[in-house]
Design a protein around this motif. Structure first.
Motif, PDB file in Angstrom:
ATOM      1  N   ASN A  81     -33.840 -27.869 -48.679  1.00 27.88           N
ATOM      2  CA  ASN A  81     -35.159 -28.242 -49.202  1.00 27.88           C
ATOM      3  C   ASN A  81     -35.675 -27.264 -50.259  1.00 27.88           C
ATOM      4  OD1 ASN A  81     -35.376 -30.584 -47.636  1.00 27.88           O
ATOM      5  ND2 ASN A  81     -36.147 -29.425 -45.886  1.00 27.88           N
ATOM      6  N   GLY A  82     -34.869 -26.280 -50.626  1.00 28.64           N
ATOM      7  CA  GLY A  82     -35.253 -25.326 -51.659  1.00 28.64           C
ATOM      8  C   GLY A  82     -36.359 -24.374 -51.245  1.00 28.64           C
ATOM      9  N   LEU A  83     -36.521 -24.169 -49.951  1.00 26.48           N
ATOM     10  CA  LEU A  83     -37.610 -23.318 -49.459  1.00 26.48           C
ATOM     11  C   LEU A  83     -37.201 -21.861 -49.272  1.00 26.48           C
ATOM     12  CD1 LEU A  83     -39.033 -25.785 -46.799  1.00 26.48           C
ATOM     13  CD2 LEU A  83     -39.980 -25.260 -49.066  1.00 26.48           C
ATOM     14  N   ALA A  84     -35.943 -21.654 -48.914  1.00 26.08           N
ATOM     15  CA  ALA A  84     -35.483 -20.292 -48.623  1.00 26.08           C
ATOM     16  C   ALA A  84     -33.968 -20.243 -48.695  1.00 26.08           C
ATOM     17  CB  ALA A  84     -35.947 -19.869 -47.229  1.00 26.08           C
ATOM     18  N   LEU A  85     -33.461 -19.046 -48.898  1.00 25.40           N
ATOM     19  CA  LEU A  85     -32.025 -18.811 -48.837  1.00 25.40           C
ATOM     20  C   LEU A  85     -31.820 -17.612 -47.922  1.00 25.40           C
ATOM     21  CD1 LEU A  85     -29.153 -19.473 -49.721  1.00 25.40           C
ATOM     22  CD2 LEU A  85     -29.480 -17.895 -51.639  1.00 25.40           C
ATOM     23  N   ILE A  86     -31.512 -17.894 -46.669  1.00 28.12           N
ATOM     24  CA  ILE A  86     -31.320 -16.868 -45.650  1.00 28.12           C
ATOM     25  C   ILE A  86     -29.907 -17.023 -45.107  1.00 28.12           C
ATOM     26  CG2 ILE A  86     -32.107 -15.938 -43.440  1.00 28.12           C
ATOM     27  CD1 ILE A  86     -34.267 -15.705 -45.559  1.00 28.12           C
ATOM     28  N   GLN A  87     -29.188 -15.920 -45.011  1.00 25.09           N
ATOM     29  CA  GLN A  87     -27.814 -15.985 -44.520  1.00 25.09           C
ATOM     30  C   GLN A  87     -27.598 -15.031 -43.366  1.00 25.09           C
ATOM     31  OE1 GLN A  87     -25.139 -15.509 -47.869  1.00 25.09           O
ATOM     32  NE2 GLN A  87     -25.166 -17.722 -48.116  1.00 25.09           N
ATOM     33  N   LYS A  88     -26.690 -15.420 -42.497  1.00 20.07           N
ATOM     34  CA  LYS A  88     -26.258 -14.581 -41.375  1.00 20.07           C
ATOM     35  C   LYS A  88     -25.447 -13.435 -41.945  1.00 20.07           C
ATOM     36  CE  LYS A  88     -25.096 -13.912 -36.907  1.00 20.07           C
ATOM     37  NZ  LYS A  88     -25.296 -12.482 -36.780  1.00 20.07           N
ATOM     38  N   VAL A  89     -25.738 -12.233 -41.493  1.00 20.48           N
ATOM     39  CA  VAL A  89     -24.989 -11.057 -41.918  1.00 20.48           C
ATOM     40  C   VAL A  89     -23.828 -10.885 -40.947  1.00 20.48           C
ATOM     41  CG1 VAL A  89     -25.070  -8.556 -42.248  1.00 20.48           C
ATOM     42  CG2 VAL A  89     -27.058  -9.959 -42.846  1.00 20.48           C
ATOM     43  N   PRO A  90     -22.594 -11.000 -41.437  1.00 19.29           N
ATOM     44  CA  PRO A  90     -21.454 -10.850 -40.523  1.00 19.29           C
ATOM     45  C   PRO A  90     -21.303  -9.393 -40.086  1.00 19.29           C
ATOM     46  CG  PRO A  90     -20.685 -11.134 -42.775  1.00 19.29           C
ATOM     47  CD  PRO A  90     -22.189 -11.276 -42.797  1.00 19.29           C
ATOM     48  N   THR A  91     -20.926  -9.208 -38.839  1.00 25.32           N
ATOM     49  CA  THR A  91     -20.658  -7.875 -38.329  1.00 25.32           C
ATOM     50  C   THR A  91     -19.154  -7.657 -38.368  1.00 25.32           C
ATOM     51  OG1 THR A  91     -22.559  -8.043 -36.858  1.00 25.32           O
ATOM     52  CG2 THR A  91     -20.951  -6.332 -36.356  1.00 25.32           C
ATOM     53  N   PRO A  92     -18.695  -6.730 -39.202  1.00 23.91           N
ATOM     54  CA  PRO A  92     -17.257  -6.521 -39.318  1.00 23.91           C
ATOM     55  C   PRO A  92     -16.657  -5.961 -38.022  1.00 23.91           C
ATOM     56  CG  PRO A  92     -18.461  -5.256 -40.986  1.00 23.91           C
ATOM     57  CD  PRO A  92     -19.465  -5.875 -40.068  1.00 23.91           C
ATOM     58  N   ILE A  93     -15.568  -6.574 -37.572  1.00 26.85           N
ATOM     59  CA  ILE A  93     -14.879  -6.104 -36.376  1.00 26.85           C
ATOM     60  C   ILE A  93     -13.398  -5.910 -36.680  1.00 26.85           C
ATOM     61  CG2 ILE A  93     -16.467  -7.227 -34.764  1.00 26.85           C
ATOM     62  CD1 ILE A  93     -14.257  -9.351 -34.317  1.00 26.85           C
ATOM     63  N   THR A  94     -12.770  -5.073 -35.895  1.00 25.39           N
ATOM     64  CA  THR A  94     -11.332  -4.887 -35.977  1.00 25.39           C
ATOM     65  C   THR A  94     -10.732  -5.363 -34.655  1.00 25.39           C
ATOM     66  OG1 THR A  94     -11.513  -3.014 -37.474  1.00 25.39           O
ATOM     67  CG2 THR A  94      -9.464  -3.207 -36.213  1.00 25.39           C
ATOM     68  N   PRO A  95      -9.906  -6.418 -34.701  1.00 26.58           N
ATOM     69  CA  PRO A  95      -9.305  -6.931 -33.456  1.00 26.58           C
ATOM     70  C   PRO A  95      -8.351  -5.910 -32.834  1.00 26.58           C
ATOM     71  CG  PRO A  95      -9.056  -8.486 -35.276  1.00 26.58           C
ATOM     72  CD  PRO A  95      -9.557  -7.206 -35.854  1.00 26.58           C
ATOM     73  N   ILE A  96      -8.375  -5.842 -31.514  1.00 30.95           N
ATOM     74  CA  ILE A  96      -7.442  -5.000 -30.773  1.00 30.95           C
ATOM     75  C   ILE A  96      -6.455  -5.892 -30.015  1.00 30.95           C
ATOM     76  CG2 ILE A  96      -7.197  -3.337 -28.892  1.00 30.95           C
ATOM     77  CD1 ILE A  96      -9.947  -2.237 -29.726  1.00 30.95           C
ATOM     78  N   LYS A 151     -22.000   0.173 -37.847  1.00 28.51           N
ATOM     79  CA  LYS A 151     -23.259  -0.268 -37.260  1.00 28.51           C
ATOM     80  C   LYS A 151     -23.823  -1.423 -38.073  1.00 28.51           C
ATOM     81  CE  LYS A 151     -24.595   4.334 -35.688  1.00 28.51           C
ATOM     82  NZ  LYS A 151     -25.578   5.409 -35.853  1.00 28.51           N
ATOM     83  N   SER A 152     -24.307  -2.435 -37.391  1.00 34.10           N
ATOM     84  CA  SER A 152     -24.946  -3.542 -38.096  1.00 34.10           C
ATOM     85  C   SER A 152     -26.416  -3.195 -38.311  1.00 34.10           C
ATOM     86  CB  SER A 152     -24.815  -4.834 -37.295  1.00 34.10           C
ATOM     87  OG  SER A 152     -25.495  -4.707 -36.067  1.00 34.10           O
ATOM     88  N   THR A 153     -27.032  -3.846 -39.276  1.00 36.66           N
ATOM     89  CA  THR A 153     -28.449  -3.587 -39.529  1.00 36.66           C
ATOM     90  C   THR A 153     -29.278  -4.721 -38.933  1.00 36.66           C
ATOM     91  OG1 THR A 153     -28.159  -4.533 -41.737  1.00 36.66           O
ATOM     92  CG2 THR A 153     -28.129  -2.129 -41.542  1.00 36.66           C
ATOM     93  N   VAL A 154     -29.240  -5.881 -39.552  1.00 40.34           N
ATOM     94  CA  VAL A 154     -29.995  -7.028 -39.062  1.00 40.34           C
ATOM     95  C   VAL A 154     -29.073  -8.240 -39.001  1.00 40.34           C
ATOM     96  CG1 VAL A 154     -32.255  -6.237 -39.886  1.00 40.34           C
ATOM     97  CG2 VAL A 154     -30.778  -7.555 -41.412  1.00 40.34           C
ATOM     98  N   ASP A 155     -29.539  -9.278 -38.323  1.00 42.03           N
ATOM     99  CA  ASP A 155     -28.741 -10.494 -38.194  1.00 42.03           C
ATOM    100  C   ASP A 155     -28.807 -11.375 -39.438  1.00 42.03           C
ATOM    101  OD1 ASP A 155     -27.947  -9.857 -35.594  1.00 42.03           O
ATOM    102  OD2 ASP A 155     -29.655 -10.901 -34.688  1.00 42.03           O
ATOM    103  N   TYR A 156     -29.978 -11.407 -40.089  1.00 39.84           N
ATOM    104  CA  TYR A 156     -30.199 -12.321 -41.211  1.00 39.84           C
ATOM    105  C   TYR A 156     -30.895 -11.601 -42.354  1.00 39.84           C
ATOM    106  CZ  TYR A 156     -29.014 -15.983 -37.923  1.00 39.84           C
ATOM    107  OH  TYR A 156     -28.347 -16.763 -37.017  1.00 39.84           O
ATOM    108  N   ILE A 157     -30.549 -12.018 -43.580  1.00 38.86           N
ATOM    109  CA  ILE A 157     -31.192 -11.436 -44.754  1.00 38.86           C
ATOM    110  C   ILE A 157     -31.180 -12.476 -45.871  1.00 38.86           C
ATOM    111  CG2 ILE A 157     -29.113 -10.400 -45.778  1.00 38.86           C
ATOM    112  CD1 ILE A 157     -30.944  -7.830 -46.157  1.00 38.86           C
ATOM    113  N   GLY A 158     -32.183 -12.428 -46.736  1.00 39.83           N
ATOM    114  CA  GLY A 158     -32.241 -13.379 -47.844  1.00 39.83           C
ATOM    115  C   GLY A 158     -33.580 -13.330 -48.534  1.00 39.83           C
ATOM    116  N   ALA A 159     -33.975 -14.498 -49.075  1.00 45.12           N
ATOM    117  CA  ALA A 159     -35.221 -14.585 -49.828  1.00 45.12           C
ATOM    118  C   ALA A 159     -35.952 -15.877 -49.482  1.00 45.12           C
ATOM    119  CB  ALA A 159     -34.938 -14.537 -51.326  1.00 45.12           C
TER     120      ALA A 159
END
Length: 185
Positions: free
Chosen positions: A28-43, A60-68
């Motif tokens: 709807n052109g209201l916002a652009l918010i994306q999930k911030v992936p948390t980088p992991i290394t598989p064991i 360390k992750s910061t937040v789950d979502y970020i955007g405008a």
């Protein structure tokens, strides 16, 4: 380093609801918010299903979502709470610092807290969160109660928007204007 295992699916319902909302806002052109992936290394990887069964977080992750939202920078973290008492141990100091810094740079930083037993969500402004965090850091309770929260920031589900946080951002902005000291001559 912290490890990841089957507990990684906690919060996936909330995440799915937020992701659906973000898609609707984007469409709807209201916002652009994306999930911030948390980088992991598989064991450990299950050879049959090819699923990661054990991993560690790379950083360390910061937040789950970020955007405008309409040109305003926005970041938020989403948490679930099964009872009416939210423990602050669910939040890490580096997350709080990032959100405080984000706010100081003119962004909007908040937490979305889903009280699952009540099926209600709460928009917690970083400034409100700071009161509880500072109380904890000064020897007070390491949690806050549902009853301590501002009734105006509870979100009600509405027409196709699973998590209507844009309404809460507007309320937050309106309240910020009211909190500003009068301009000096």
């Amino acid at each position: 380093m912290p490890t990841w295992n089957s507990r990684g699916l906690r919060g996936s319902l909330l995440e799915e609801m937020i992701n659906m909302t973000n898609e609707k806002y984007r469409d709807n052109g209201l916002a652009l918010i994306q999930k911030v992936p948390t980088p992991i290394t598989p064991i450990t990887i299950d050879k049959e299903t090819r699923h990661i069964t054990l991993a560690y977080f790379d950083q360390k992750s910061t937040v789950d979502y970020i955007g405008a939202v309409q040109g305003l920078p926005v970041c938020f973290d989403a948490k679930e709470c099964a009872v009416d008492l939210f423990t602050l141990q669910k939040i890490h100091p580096h997350q709080v610092q990032f959100m405080r810094d984000f706010d100081r740079q003119g962004g909007i930083a908040f937490f979305l807290i889903y009280f699952t037993a009540r099926d209600i969500m709460y928009y917690m402004r970083i400034h409100e969160f700071d009161v509880f965090w500072d109380r904890m850091e000064h020897g007070g309770r390491k949690s806050f109660r549902y009853e301590e929260l501002n009734d105006r920031y509870f979100m009600k589900h509405k027409g196709g928007q699973i998590v209507p946080y844009l309404d809460m951002i507007q309320l937050d902005l309106d309240d910020r204007e009211l909190e500003l000291p009068p301009a000096r001559n």
